[in-house]
Design an enzyme around this catalytic site. Structure first.
Site, PDB file in Angstrom:
ATOM      1  CG  ASP A   8      -1.662   1.247   1.464  1.00  0.00           C
ATOM      2  OD1 ASP A   8      -2.365   1.659   0.532  1.00  0.00           O
ATOM      3  OD2 ASP A   8      -1.547   1.837   2.551  1.00  0.00           O
ATOM      4  CG  MET A   9       1.305   3.879  -2.852  1.00  0.00           C
ATOM      5  SD  MET A   9       3.097   4.116  -3.084  1.00  0.00           S
ATOM      6  CE  MET A   9       3.671   2.478  -2.651  1.00  0.00           C
ATOM      7  CE  LYS A 189      -5.259  -1.048  -1.357  1.00  0.00           C
ATOM      8  NZ  LYS A 189      -4.304  -0.406  -0.433  1.00  0.00           N
TER       9      LYS A 189
END
Length: 263
Positions: A8-9, A189
């Site tokens: 994830d960011m 996701k």
């Protein structure tokens, strides 16, 4: 054996300043290339925004954007799963039921209402490369992935619970401590990683993932080994196999270095 690393960011890979240790990453990426390990950026953010984070290796990495609704390899989009009109109209209805700003995420652009103000648009630019201001969401002509509602942090859990009870046909997850992502039920996701699993011939047990929010839970449960950052939301910590340090400490990059046995 590790064959794919997904991260994830925001709150996971990126610091509060929306940056990361590029020198360490490029060293790690070179090692990933040697070992044949795929690197996947898995985020609820806009694909165009995510591409700007990795200019040095853009064409050699994969993207699972919009919470799994868009999958790409470098600049090439591989798969798109946009909303049906019925569910999209339901999401637009929800945005009128709460006095909070929202952003509609589409293939061409993200969209915010003019009435949400300039400050909101500027805040959203941290996560989106392309933003279009509209008078009404009804005028948008695009393939839509999701709608995100920005809410006060202290009301997040209450509103999330309300929405799940009132609209069981919609998928709701916390995109961050102050936002609720609304899209096709079951979209997450892990769906994007499952697509890559089939395309690349990589088993979920051969994947590793890092995350911090509700929209990471599916991914964290799907892979063989999973990690949540120290500042992760409770649901992400519960889904992860291990808790590491915070993004401001470059904890994900440091953990990857350990996994790759980089001294």
């Amino acid at each position: 054996m590790i064959k794919l690393i997904a991260t994830d960011m925001d709150g996971t890979w990126l610091t509060d300043q929306k940056d990361y240790d590029k020198e360490l990453f490029l060293c790690e990426f070179a090692e990933m290339q040697k070992q044949g390990i795929k690197f996947v950026v898995a985020s609820g953010n806009q694909y165009a925004n995510l591409m700007t984070r990795f200019p040095e290796v853009l064409d050699k990495i994969y993207f699972v954007a919009e919470n799994g609704a868009l999958v790409a390899q470098g600049r090439q989009i591989l798969h798109v799963d946009s909303l049906g009109d019925d569910i999209y109209q339901t999401l637009l209805k929800i945005t009128t039921e709460y006095p909070y700003p929202a952003v509609v995420m589409g293939l061409v652009s993200a969209y915010v209402k003019k009435s949400s103000g300039r400050a909101y648009k500027q805040e959203m630019k941290k996560y989106m490369e392309h933003i279009t201001v509209v008078d009404s969401f009804g005028e948008i002509d695009d393939r839509i992935f999701k709608v995100s509602l920005t809410v006060p942090e202290d009301k997040m859990s209450k509103i999330l619970r309300e929405l799940k009870e009132k609209y069981p046909e919609v998928g709701f997850v916390s995109g961050a401590a102050d936002s609720i992502d609304m899209q096709t039920k079951g979209m997450n996701k892990a769906v994007g990683l499952a697509y890559l699993s089939q395309k690349l011939g990589i088993k979920s047990s051969e994947m590793i993932a890092f995350g911090d929010s509700g929209n990471d839970v599916g991914m964290l449960k799907y892979v063989g080994r999973s990690f949540a950052t120290a500042t992760a939301l409770p649901e992400a910590k519960q889904a992860a196999g291990q808790i590491i340090g915070s993004s401001n400490e470059s904890a994900v990059q440091k953990e990857i270095a350990k996994l790759l046995e980089i001294k």
